[in-house]
Scaffold this active site. Structure first.
Site, mmCIF file in Angstrom:
data_model
loop_
_atom_site.group_PDB
_atom_site.id
_atom_site.type_symbol
_atom_site.label_atom_id
_atom_site.label_comp_id
_atom_site.label_asym_id
_atom_site.label_seq_id
_atom_site.Cartn_x
_atom_site.Cartn_y
_atom_site.Cartn_z
ATOM 1 N N GLU A 57 32.175 37.695 -12.345
ATOM 2 C CA GLU A 57 31.305 36.562 -12.647
ATOM 3 C C GLU A 57 29.880 36.944 -12.289
ATOM 4 O O GLU A 57 29.630 38.006 -11.698
ATOM 5 C CB GLU A 57 31.777 35.309 -11.896
ATOM 6 C CG GLU A 57 33.136 34.828 -12.405
ATOM 7 C CD GLU A 57 33.627 33.566 -11.719
ATOM 8 O OE1 GLU A 57 32.848 32.630 -11.544
ATOM 9 O OE2 GLU A 57 34.813 33.548 -11.338
ATOM 10 N N HIS A 66 25.817 24.088 -11.777
ATOM 11 C CA HIS A 66 26.506 25.092 -12.583
ATOM 12 C C HIS A 66 25.781 25.175 -13.920
ATOM 13 O O HIS A 66 25.479 24.150 -14.532
ATOM 14 C CB HIS A 66 27.972 24.710 -12.789
ATOM 15 C CG HIS A 66 28.798 25.857 -13.277
ATOM 16 N ND1 HIS A 66 28.703 26.336 -14.568
ATOM 17 C CD2 HIS A 66 29.710 26.633 -12.653
ATOM 18 C CE1 HIS A 66 29.534 27.368 -14.693
ATOM 19 N NE2 HIS A 66 30.150 27.569 -13.553
ATOM 20 N N ARG A 101 23.367 32.085 -10.368
ATOM 21 C CA ARG A 101 23.490 30.767 -10.989
ATOM 22 C C ARG A 101 22.205 29.951 -11.015
ATOM 23 O O ARG A 101 21.929 29.260 -11.988
ATOM 24 C CB ARG A 101 24.513 29.957 -10.191
ATOM 25 C CG ARG A 101 25.797 29.899 -10.884
ATOM 26 C CD ARG A 101 26.761 29.077 -10.127
ATOM 27 N NE ARG A 101 28.052 29.637 -10.483
ATOM 28 C CZ ARG A 101 29.205 29.266 -9.990
ATOM 29 N NH1 ARG A 101 29.245 28.315 -9.099
ATOM 30 N NH2 ARG A 101 30.304 29.824 -10.389
ATOM 31 N N HIS A 128 27.279 20.907 -9.111
ATOM 32 C CA HIS A 128 28.571 21.584 -8.985
ATOM 33 C C HIS A 128 29.004 21.756 -7.534
ATOM 34 O O HIS A 128 30.173 21.557 -7.213
ATOM 35 C CB HIS A 128 28.449 22.949 -9.661
ATOM 36 C CG HIS A 128 29.724 23.731 -9.728
ATOM 37 N ND1 HIS A 128 30.868 23.251 -10.320
ATOM 38 C CD2 HIS A 128 30.023 24.997 -9.279
ATOM 39 C CE1 HIS A 128 31.830 24.175 -10.239
ATOM 40 N NE2 HIS A 128 31.344 25.224 -9.598
ATOM 41 N N ARG A 145 25.046 29.719 -3.875
ATOM 42 C CA ARG A 145 26.372 30.325 -3.683
ATOM 43 C C ARG A 145 26.713 31.310 -4.795
ATOM 44 O O ARG A 145 26.474 31.045 -5.974
ATOM 45 C CB ARG A 145 27.432 29.220 -3.645
ATOM 46 C CG ARG A 145 28.844 29.741 -3.523
ATOM 47 C CD ARG A 145 29.819 28.594 -3.349
ATOM 48 N NE ARG A 145 29.897 27.745 -4.510
ATOM 49 C CZ ARG A 145 30.655 27.977 -5.579
ATOM 50 N NH1 ARG A 145 31.374 29.094 -5.644
ATOM 51 N NH2 ARG A 145 30.684 27.134 -6.586
HETATM 52 C C1 SIN Z 1 33.323 28.885 -12.539
HETATM 53 O O1 SIN Z 1 34.457 29.145 -12.912
HETATM 54 O O2 SIN Z 1 32.304 29.177 -13.154
HETATM 55 C C2 SIN Z 1 33.171 28.169 -11.239
HETATM 56 C C3 SIN Z 1 33.571 29.041 -10.145
HETATM 57 C C4 SIN Z 1 32.778 28.703 -8.913
HETATM 58 O O3 SIN Z 1 32.141 27.657 -8.849
HETATM 59 O O4 SIN Z 1 32.732 29.551 -8.023
#
Ligand code: SIN
Length: 498
Positions: free
Chosen positions: A110, A224, A268, A328, A363
Site C-alpha cells: 500500500e 482516506h 495518504r 478514516h 498513519r
Molecule cells: C485501506 O484498505 O486502504 C485501509 C487500510 C488502512 O486504513 O490501513
C-alpha cells in the site's frame, strides 16, 4: 485481578484474550453486538511480514516517514519489533490470511510502504476475518461478554479508575474492576463524510477527557483518499493503488505527481490533499482508474469492493470510478506509554482510542490493526500490575473536561444537532483548515456544548461525546500553527471536493 475491557474490535478482543490467558477475570463490554465496529470493515490488511530485501527496520523507516517527524521512535520500534509475533498469534488463533498455492502468505503493498509486507484475508475482507476468528476464541474461552452496553463514564476513586458505568438496556450498570482497558475506537462520526460506522462516536476518549486523562494529537485526523463519491462513503482500499490503479483528473492526467514524486503511492495525507485540491479546481470528483488490473484479478483480489461498487452501479473493470476523501482514522487519542498506561492509574487505552504516537501526524496504511494487536497485548500484561505501584509519567498533562466551565450556563446557546456538528467539522476542521475557520468552529462547538440539554438517550450521549472530542480536536488544531501531516493549514478558503 478483575479487568474490564471496553470495546470489541481487534484491540479489545486481543486485550481480553491476553488478560484471560494470564489468569485474570475479564469482562468484555461492547456497545453493539460482537462483530460491530470498525475492525470488521478493515479492507487492506496487517503490515509486518518481511520478504526478501525487507526488514522491521525498513518498516520503521516508512512508518516514521509517513508520520512526518512526529512519531515516537521507541513506540515504532515496539510496533515493528513485536508485529510479526502478533501476526503469528492471529494465525494461531485461526485467522486465515491469504496464501498462494504453496501455502506462502501473500503480501500486498500500500501507499508509502517501500515493500510488499501486508497480509490480507478474503482478498479485501481482512478485518472481517480477524473479527470472526477472535470472537470465536473469546466465546471458546468463556470470557464474560456484555453486549449493547454503552460506556457512560469511568468510575474513579482516590484518583484511580475502579470500573465503568454502563447503560445497558436502559439501566445504569456499574462494573467494578482493578483496571479498565479502553478499546472503544475512534471518532469518525465527527465528520459528515467518513468510512467509519455509526457507532464511532469517540465514547472512550470523551469519558477519559471527563475523568481528566491526558489526550494528545487529536488534531491529526486521517482522511482516506479514496472512498466512492456516490452511494455513501464506501472505502476503496489503498491496496487497489498498490495493485497499479491510478488517479486521474477530468482530462485523464495523473495529477498526484504534481504533489509528490511517488504519485498515487505517496503518503495518504499527500494523496488526499491532492485529490481535494484537484476536485475543487475541476468542480467534480477525480477518478480512480483500476481498469488495467483486469476484471478477473479485480474480482479475485477485491471481492468486497467489486461487489459493492457494482451494487452502486459502477463497473470498475471497464471505467474509472469517482472517488473522494473521507475521515478514516484518528491518529490522536488518550495518551499512553508503551504499555497502554494512561495518566490515570488503572486506566489503559489501546487501538484507535489510544495515542501511542506510533502514527505521528499521519498513519501508514495497514499499521492500525498491527498497532492494535501489539499494544493491546502489552496493555493486558501491564494491567495485571496493581495500579498503586505504577509511577505516573511526567510527560502526561491533563486536559480540562470540555464542559467544565460552561456546564452551569445552559441559556442562550445555539441549538445543535449531530448533523450540524459533522458539517462544521468537515468544513472547518477537515482536510484543509484556516486559523479563522478553526476559531469559528471552536466557538460554535462550545456554544452547542453549553446549550446541550442533559442526554436522554444513547444517541444524545453519543452526540455529547462527539462535542467533547470535537472541542478537544478543534482546540488542538488551533494550537498547532504549522502544517504537518494530516493537519494542513491554508490562508485560502478550503477547496474540498466532496
Ligand atoms: C485501506 O484498505 O486502504 C485501509 C487500510 C488502512 O486504513 O490501513
Amino acid at each position: 485481578m478483575n479487568l474490564v475491557v471496553a470495546g470489541s474490535g481487534i484491540a479489545g478482543l486481543t486485550a481480553a484474550l491476553h488478560a484471560q490467558q494470564s489468569g485474570h477475570s475479564v469482562t468484555l463490554v461492547t456497545k453493539d453486538a460482537l462483530g460491530g465496529g470498525c475492525t470488521p470493515l478493515a479492507q487492506g490488511g496487517v503490515a509486518g511480514i518481511y520478504g526478501p530485501g525487507d526488514s522491521p527496520r525498513q518498516h520503521a523507516a516508512d512508518t516514521l516517514d509517513a508520520g512526518a517527524g512526529l512519531s515516537d521512535a521507541m513506540a515504532v520500534d515496539v510496533l515493528v519489533g513485536e508485529g510479526s509475533a502478533r501476526i503469528a498469534e492471529l494465525i494461531a488463533r485461526g485467522v486465515a490470511f491469504d496464501r498462494d498455492v504453496n501455502g506462502t502468505l501473500l503480501l500486498g503493498r500500500e501507499a508509502a510502504h517501500s515493500h510488499a509486507r501486508i497480509v490480507h484475508a478474503g482478498g479485501d475482507a481482512t478485518g472481517a476475518e480477524i473479527s470472526r476468528a477472535l470472537i470465536a476464541q473469546v466465546h471458546d474461552r468463556g470470557i464474560d461478554i456484555v453486549e449493547h452496553a454503552f460506556l457512560l463514564d469511568l468510575l474513579i476513586e482516590h484518583g484511580a479508575v475502579r470500573g465503568v458505568r454502563m447503560l445497558h438496556h436502559g439501566v445504569t450498570l456499574d462494573i467494578t474492576a482493578d483496571a479498565v482497558i479502553l478499546a472503544t475506537g475512534g471518532g469518525g462520526q465527527l465528520y459528515q463524510h467518513t468510512t467509519n460506522p455509526l457507532g464511532a462516536t469517540g465514547d472512550g476518549i470523551a469519558a477519559a477527557i471527563r475523568a481528566g486523562a491526558a489526550v494528545a494529537d487529536l488534531e491529526f485526523v486521517q482522511f482516506h483518499p479514496t472512498v466512492l463519491a456516490a452511494g455513501g462513503s464506501f472505502l476503496i482500499s489503498e491496496a487497489v493503488r498498490g495493485e497499479g490503479a491510478t488517479l486521474i483528473d477530468d482530462r485523464g492526467r495523473r495529477f498526484v505527481f504534481d504533489s509528490h514524486p511517488d504519485g498515487e503511492m505517496a503518503p495518504r495525507d499527500v494523496v488526499a490533499g491532492a485529490i481535494a485540491r484537484q476536485a475543487g479546481l475541476q468542480r467534480s470528483p477525480v477518478r480512480l482508474d483500476a481498469t488495467m488490473i483486469g476484471a478477473a484479478r479485480l474480482t479475485q483480489r477485491f471481492p468486497t469492493i467489486d461487489r459493492s461498487t457494482r451494487e452502486r452501479g459502477f463497473d470498475w473493470a471497464r471505467e474509472p470510478i469517482p472517488v473522494t476523501p473521507a475521515a478514516h482514522y484518528l491518529m490522536g487519542g488518550i495518551r499512553t506509554d508503551l504499555d497502554g498506561r494512561t495518566s490515570i492509574p488503572g486506566l489503559f487505552a489501546v487501538g484507535e482510542t489510544a495515542c501511542t504516537r506510533v502514527h505521528g501526524a499521519n498513519r501508514l496504511a495497514s499499521n492500525s490493526l498491527l498497532e492494535a494487536a501489539v499494544f493491546a497485548a502489552r496493555a493486558a500484561a501491564a494491567a495485571a500490575v496493581p495500579a498503586h505501584s505504577i509511577p505516573l509519567r511526567s510527560q502526561f498533562t491533563s486536559l480540562k473536561p470540555a464542559n467544565s466551565d460552561t456546564n452551569c450556563d445552559r441559556s442562550g446557546g445555539f441549538a445543535h444537532s449531530r448533523g450540524l456538528l459533522q458539517e462544521l467539522m468537515w468544513d472547518r476542521v477537515g482536510l484543509v483548515r484556516t486559523p479563522d475557520g478553526l476559531a469559528e468552529a471552536l466557538t460554535s462547538i462550545r456554544s452547542w456544548a453549553a446549550a446541550a440539554p442533559a442526554p436522554a438517550s444513547v444517541a444524545d450521549y453519543e452526540t455529547a461525546n462527539l462535542l467533547t472530542v470535537a472541542e478537544a480536536a478543534a482546540s488542538a488544531a488551533l494550537a498547532r500553527t504549522e502544517s504537518v501531516g494530516a493537519h494542513q493549514l491554508s490562508r485560502e478558503p478550503a477547496l474540498i471536493g466532496a
